[in-house]
Structures are given as structure tokens and as C-alpha cells.
Design an enzyme around this catalytic site. Structure first.
Site, mmCIF file in Angstrom:
data_model
loop_
_atom_site.group_PDB
_atom_site.id
_atom_site.type_symbol
_atom_site.label_atom_id
_atom_site.label_comp_id
_atom_site.label_asym_id
_atom_site.label_seq_id
_atom_site.Cartn_x
_atom_site.Cartn_y
_atom_site.Cartn_z
ATOM 1 N N CYS A 160 35.031 -118.278 -7.309
ATOM 2 C CA CYS A 160 33.711 -117.757 -6.919
ATOM 3 C C CYS A 160 32.779 -118.844 -6.361
ATOM 4 O O CYS A 160 32.131 -118.653 -5.327
ATOM 5 C CB CYS A 160 33.059 -117.050 -8.108
ATOM 6 S SG CYS A 160 33.283 -117.892 -9.672
ATOM 7 N N GLN A 219 25.886 -121.956 -12.688
ATOM 8 C CA GLN A 219 26.759 -120.783 -12.638
ATOM 9 C C GLN A 219 26.393 -119.741 -13.701
ATOM 10 O O GLN A 219 26.078 -120.071 -14.835
ATOM 11 C CB GLN A 219 28.230 -121.221 -12.784
ATOM 12 C CG GLN A 219 28.654 -122.104 -11.634
ATOM 13 C CD GLN A 219 30.115 -122.498 -11.651
ATOM 14 O OE1 GLN A 219 30.426 -123.636 -11.334
ATOM 15 N NE2 GLN A 219 31.016 -121.592 -12.007
ATOM 16 N N PRO A 241 -2.767 -114.865 -30.946
ATOM 17 C CA PRO A 241 -3.561 -115.574 -29.934
ATOM 18 C C PRO A 241 -3.885 -117.012 -30.344
ATOM 19 O O PRO A 241 -4.131 -117.857 -29.481
ATOM 20 C CB PRO A 241 -4.845 -114.755 -29.815
ATOM 21 C CG PRO A 241 -4.704 -113.588 -30.729
ATOM 22 C CD PRO A 241 -3.458 -113.713 -31.523
ATOM 23 N N ARG A 283 27.107 -124.119 -16.519
ATOM 24 C CA ARG A 283 26.792 -122.705 -16.814
ATOM 25 C C ARG A 283 25.324 -122.619 -17.198
ATOM 26 O O ARG A 283 24.836 -123.415 -18.022
ATOM 27 C CB ARG A 283 27.659 -122.234 -17.987
ATOM 28 C CG ARG A 283 27.515 -120.770 -18.300
ATOM 29 C CD ARG A 283 28.357 -119.888 -17.416
ATOM 30 N NE ARG A 283 29.779 -120.099 -17.549
ATOM 31 C CZ ARG A 283 30.673 -119.767 -16.609
ATOM 32 N NH1 ARG A 283 30.293 -119.212 -15.478
ATOM 33 N NH2 ARG A 283 31.960 -119.998 -16.798
ATOM 34 N N HIS A 316 25.643 -117.248 -8.820
ATOM 35 C CA HIS A 316 25.830 -118.686 -8.922
ATOM 36 C C HIS A 316 24.912 -119.368 -7.907
ATOM 37 O O HIS A 316 24.805 -118.919 -6.762
ATOM 38 C CB HIS A 316 27.264 -119.088 -8.554
ATOM 39 C CG HIS A 316 28.292 -118.717 -9.573
ATOM 40 N ND1 HIS A 316 28.017 -118.125 -10.778
ATOM 41 C CD2 HIS A 316 29.652 -118.872 -9.540
ATOM 42 C CE1 HIS A 316 29.143 -117.951 -11.449
ATOM 43 N NE2 HIS A 316 30.145 -118.385 -10.724
HETATM 44 P P1 NAP Z 1 37.772 -108.070 -17.089
HETATM 45 O O1 NAP Z 1 36.406 -107.510 -16.864
HETATM 46 O O2 NAP Z 1 38.082 -108.664 -18.389
HETATM 47 O O3 NAP Z 1 38.818 -106.893 -16.789
HETATM 48 C C1 NAP Z 1 40.220 -107.080 -16.847
HETATM 49 C C2 NAP Z 1 40.885 -105.895 -17.511
HETATM 50 O O4 NAP Z 1 40.525 -105.811 -18.891
HETATM 51 C C3 NAP Z 1 40.502 -104.524 -17.016
HETATM 52 O O5 NAP Z 1 41.146 -104.247 -15.803
HETATM 53 C C4 NAP Z 1 40.975 -103.630 -18.134
HETATM 54 O O6 NAP Z 1 42.365 -103.353 -17.978
HETATM 55 C C5 NAP Z 1 40.809 -104.500 -19.361
HETATM 56 N N1 NAP Z 1 39.713 -104.050 -20.255
HETATM 57 C C6 NAP Z 1 39.764 -104.095 -21.612
HETATM 58 N N2 NAP Z 1 38.623 -103.648 -22.155
HETATM 59 C C7 NAP Z 1 37.819 -103.289 -21.139
HETATM 60 C C8 NAP Z 1 36.507 -102.752 -21.066
HETATM 61 N N3 NAP Z 1 35.781 -102.474 -22.155
HETATM 62 N N4 NAP Z 1 35.967 -102.502 -19.845
HETATM 63 C C9 NAP Z 1 36.665 -102.774 -18.727
HETATM 64 N N5 NAP Z 1 37.926 -103.282 -18.744
HETATM 65 C C10 NAP Z 1 38.500 -103.559 -19.929
HETATM 66 O O7 NAP Z 1 38.129 -109.186 -16.003
HETATM 67 P P2 NAP Z 1 37.273 -109.685 -14.746
HETATM 68 O O8 NAP Z 1 36.173 -110.553 -15.182
HETATM 69 O O9 NAP Z 1 37.004 -108.509 -13.871
HETATM 70 O O10 NAP Z 1 38.337 -110.657 -14.022
HETATM 71 C C11 NAP Z 1 39.498 -110.164 -13.422
HETATM 72 C C12 NAP Z 1 40.182 -111.248 -12.614
HETATM 73 O O11 NAP Z 1 39.326 -111.668 -11.573
HETATM 74 C C13 NAP Z 1 40.520 -112.531 -13.386
HETATM 75 O O12 NAP Z 1 41.729 -113.045 -12.919
HETATM 76 C C14 NAP Z 1 39.427 -113.459 -13.025
HETATM 77 O O13 NAP Z 1 39.801 -114.805 -13.146
HETATM 78 C C15 NAP Z 1 39.227 -113.080 -11.580
HETATM 79 N N6 NAP Z 1 37.925 -113.455 -11.084
HETATM 80 C C16 NAP Z 1 36.864 -113.186 -11.857
HETATM 81 C C17 NAP Z 1 35.627 -113.519 -11.411
HETATM 82 C C18 NAP Z 1 34.451 -113.222 -12.289
HETATM 83 O O14 NAP Z 1 33.401 -113.588 -11.910
HETATM 84 N N7 NAP Z 1 34.551 -112.557 -13.414
HETATM 85 C C19 NAP Z 1 35.457 -114.122 -10.177
HETATM 86 C C20 NAP Z 1 36.588 -114.367 -9.370
HETATM 87 C C21 NAP Z 1 37.824 -114.014 -9.853
HETATM 88 P P3 NAP Z 1 43.002 -101.921 -18.343
HETATM 89 O O15 NAP Z 1 42.208 -100.883 -17.580
HETATM 90 O O16 NAP Z 1 44.387 -102.043 -17.879
HETATM 91 O O17 NAP Z 1 42.816 -101.792 -19.821
#
Ligand code: NAP
Length: 371
Positions: free
Chosen positions: A134, A161, A192, A266, A273
Site C-alpha cells: 500500500c 501509516q 472548567p 504507524r 497513509h
Molecule cells: P481480512 O479483512 O482479514 O480478510 C481476510 C479474510 O478473513 C476474509 O476474506 C474472510 O474469509 C476472513 N474473515 C474472518 N472473519 C471475518 C470477518 N469478521 N469479516 C470479514 N472477513 C472475515 O484481510 P484484509 O485486510 O482484507 O487483507 C487481505 C489481503 O490483502 C492480505 O494479503 C493483505 O496483506 C493484503 N493487503 C491488505 C492491505 C490492507 O490495507 N489491509 C493492503 C494491501 C494488501 P472467509 O470469507 O473465507 O471467511
């Protein structure tokens, strides 16, 4: 075109879904939705009625897809990608995770910056595409003009970030920390007669209290910051800092590596960011030419006048969150010398930093395949 979406309900996946829906991106696609946790459950309706979730670990079901777009995460990619390719699957794999970014068979996609590389890759039969880190993608969206004009000798980026880069749970934790601090501060704010030092004592107490949730960040982020992101790598860098040089040069396809380094920090922003740059130019170029070069590089970058009012109004996470704008401001020559430039940029890390390059890659692929 049969497209399988994995990780569509995660944070990056949800933003991708929003962008696809906003731009009618599902129209004409045969969309299939996969899950790692709710197989046979109800999938999203993207305009063609209800869908049923398929098993994201079922190689046979995945192999029926012409394109797999995954925002599921690196663990999933590591487990599935190799097996799927070994089984003979030759479809297109588009991925948000970092796992495949540096692989020979993959390209990192950020089409406003490296469209020629993407076009060449498609023509050469490359089938694996990954979104970039990102911070790197946002830096390149902001400074693309300088790189294209071959003006950058080296640069450092000091980052600010947001919590979203660490995941959904971390965003929740940041807001929960803010709430606890607010609760501690409330009686003093309501009094106050209380002084700023009284307020500071309450906030400091809150930061050290057991009621402050820290299970994700490990320490307070609200009313503080964390100058360490990801794990250590060589020479004292963190992996997030290493991605700056590695991914930037890979995205740009540079023949001679451009040195890039800095400190990744962070801060308590939610999903934007920000970055402060020191840029060593290859030559002294007048400032008006530089702002023209930066501002005309793509449709999203915006040069902000180096004035207080414009900066406060337009160059902050609060001003940019949820938009595709990439403002670049505080542009000036440094006192160190006329070939040293400083600038500051902000970008939504869930949009240009994550979902948007993938959303656009799917569109580029459709155009390329005529589908
Ligand atoms: P995330 O929100 O943790 O989601 C990943 C998976 O977790 C979902 O597809 C879902 O899979 C599962 N999950 C479990 N509980 C959940 C809930 N309560 N709500 C939604 N999903 C839930 O991951 P993410 O932050 O989107 O990141 C995904 C990928 O993108 C990673 O490889 C990360 O490194 C990359 N990435 C992230 C960012 C960022 O800013 N976050 C930026 C660039 C790249 P199921 O539906 O199969 O259960």
C-alpha cells in the site's frame, strides 16, 4: 468470463466489491464467490440474484475459473496457488497478498504507473498479477511524474501509516483506545477549572491503564505512535521499509536500482497513509516545472499549493479518506540544495493502496481478452 472471487468479504475484498459495483464491473462476468469459512452459505448478490459460496480450498472448483481474484491473504495464496498451478491450471491469478510479488512469473500491478509493463506481460503470456504494498503504491501514484521524467536519484520516505494497514481488528482497537482515552478525559474536559496538565495526567493514566485494549498493536496507538511495522529484515530495516526499494523498482521495471529507504511509522489514522519525502533530484529543475510534472502524471494526483489554508483543508487523512484522490503538497526545494526536493502526500490505502489496482487489472484483462 468465469471469475472466482476469494476473500471478497474481508476489508480489502469489501472495498473491491464496492468499487466493482460502483463501476458496473460485474456486468457480463460469470462471478463465483468462494469462502474458507462458510461453504454453501449465501454469497453476495451482484446483480444476478443470490449466489452460493463455493469452497476456497476445492482445487477442482477453482480450476474451473478462468480468473481467480483473491484478497484472502498470503496464507491462502501460499497454500493454494502452487497446487493449483501444479494441477495444470493456466488461468489468470490476481492477488492482493505480497506472497507472489517478487516471483519471476508475476508482475506487480499499478496501471497508472506501469501500464506498459502490464501490457507487455499480458502479451508475453504472464498469468499472475499482484497488487503492490500500500505505501509503495501510494508513493508511486503521488510521484509517478518524477520517476517517469527520470528525475529521481534517490529518495527517502518517512511514513505515517493508518491502522487499516494492519487489518480490521486493528482499526477497531484504535477506535476502542480512543474511546477509553475519551472516558478518562471526560471529567477533566467537563471541569472548567481543570488545566491542560490535569488533562494530560488523565490521558497518560489512560494510556497505562489495563482497560486500554492493546491485544492487536501490543501498545497504545491512540495519542501515541509506533515506529515499527512488520518484522525485522536485514541491516536494521523492517520488511515494510524493505518493500520501498524492492517493490518500487520492480513496479517501475528499473534497469539500475533507484535507492529508496526510510522509516515506516504507524499513526492513529484510520485508512489513509501519509508520507513525507526527501527526494534527491538528478538535476536542478525549476519548482514550477516540478509541480507540473507531478500534477500531470495521472488523473488522481493533485498538487496542493504550499500554503497553510490549502494544506489544512486538502492534505490530510480526514480530507482524503474514502476517495481516490492522491494529493501532494508541501512541495519545495530544500535548504540543503536546489536539487533536493521535499513533498508530502496522502492516499487511501484501501483504495489505491489495495483494492483499486486489482479492480483495474481485472478490467484491463477483460479488455485484453475482448470479454
Ligand atoms: P481480512 O479483512 O482479514 O480478510 C481476510 C479474510 O478473513 C476474509 O476474506 C474472510 O474469509 C476472513 N474473515 C474472518 N472473519 C471475518 C470477518 N469478521 N469479516 C470479514 N472477513 C472475515 O484481510 P484484509 O485486510 O482484507 O487483507 C487481505 C489481503 O490483502 C492480505 O494479503 C493483505 O496483506 C493484503 N493487503 C491488505 C492491505 C490492507 O490495507 N489491509 C493492503 C494491501 C494488501 P472467509 O470469507 O473465507 O471467511
Amino acid at each position: 468470463m468465469r471469475v472466482g472471487f476469494v476473500g471478497w468479504r474481508g476489508m480489502v475484498g469489501s472495498v473491491l466489491m464496492e468499487r466493482m459495483l460502483a463501476e458496473n464491473g460485474f456486468s457480463g462476468l460469470e462471478s463465483y464467490f468462494f469462502s474458507t469459512s462458510n461453504v454453501s452459505g449465501k454469497g453476495p448478490d451482484v446483480g444476478e440474484g443470490e449466489t452460493v459460496l463455493q469452497d476456497a480450498f476445492d482445487l477442482k472448483a477453482l480450476a474451473e475459473m478462468e480468473v481467480i481474484l483473491t484478497c484472502q491473504g498470503g496464507g491462502y495464496t501460499t497454500e493454494i496457488y502452487g497446487k493449483l498451478r501444479e494441477s495444470g491450471w493456466s488461468g489468470y491469478w490476481i492477488d492482493a497478498a505480497s506472497t507472489l510479488r517478487m516471483e519471476e512469473e508475476a508482475r506487480i500491478v499499478l496501471d497508472p504507473v506501469n501500464r506498459p509493463i502490464i501490457d507487455d506481460a499480458l502479451a508475453a503470456g504472464i498469468k499472475t498479477y499482484a497488487g503492490g504494498n500500500c505505501t509503495v503504491s501510494l508513493m508511486l501514484m503521488a510521484l509517478a511524474g518524477l520517476f517517469k521524467a527520470d528525475l529521481v536519484e534517490w529518495l527517502t520516505s518517512m511514513t505515517y501509516q493508518s491502522a487499516s494497514g494492519a487489518g480490521a481488528a486493528n482499526m477497531q482497537e484504535l477506535a476502542a483506545q480512543m474511546a477509553v482515552i475519551g472516558d478518562y478525559a471526560r471529567p477533566v474536559l467537563d471541569d472548567p477549572a481543570a488545566t491542560a496538565l490535569d488533562l494530560d495526567r488523565r490521558v497518560t493514566e489512560a494510556l497505562g491503564s489495563d482497560s486500554l485494549p492493546v491485544s492487536n498493536f501490543g501498545v497504545p496507538l491512540a495519542a501515541s505512535l509506533i515506529p515499527w511495522i512488520d518484522r525485522p529484515v536485514d541491516k536494521g530495516q523492517t520488511r515494510e521499509e524493505w518493500k520501498g526499494i524492492a517493490e518500487t523498482n520492480r513496479i517501475l521495471g528499473t534497469k539500475r536500482e533507484i535507492p529508496i529507504d526510510g522509516i515506516c511509522v504507524r499513526v492513529g489514522a484510520m485508512r489513509c497513509h501519509s508520507q513525507g519525502f526527501t527526494i534527491k533530484l538528478k538535476k536542478d529543475v525549476p519548482l514550477d516545472e516540478i509541480t507540473e510534472i507531478i500534477g500531470s502524471a495521472n488523473d488522481w494526483v493533485e498538487v496542493i499549493d504550499n500554503k497553510k489554508e490549502d494544506t489544512l483543508k486538502r492534505l490530510s487523512p480526514a480530507a482524503v479518506s474514502g476517495t481516490l484522490k492522491v494529493p501532494v503538497g508541501r512541495i519545495r526545494k530544500m535548504l540543503i540544495g536546489d536539487d533536493y526536493l521535499t513533498a508530502f502526500s496522502v492516499g487511501d490505502q484501501l483504495l489505491w493502496g489495495a483494492a483499486e489496482p486489482l479492480h483495474r487489472m481485472l478490467r484491463i484483462l477483460r479488455d485484453y481478452l475482448g470479454r
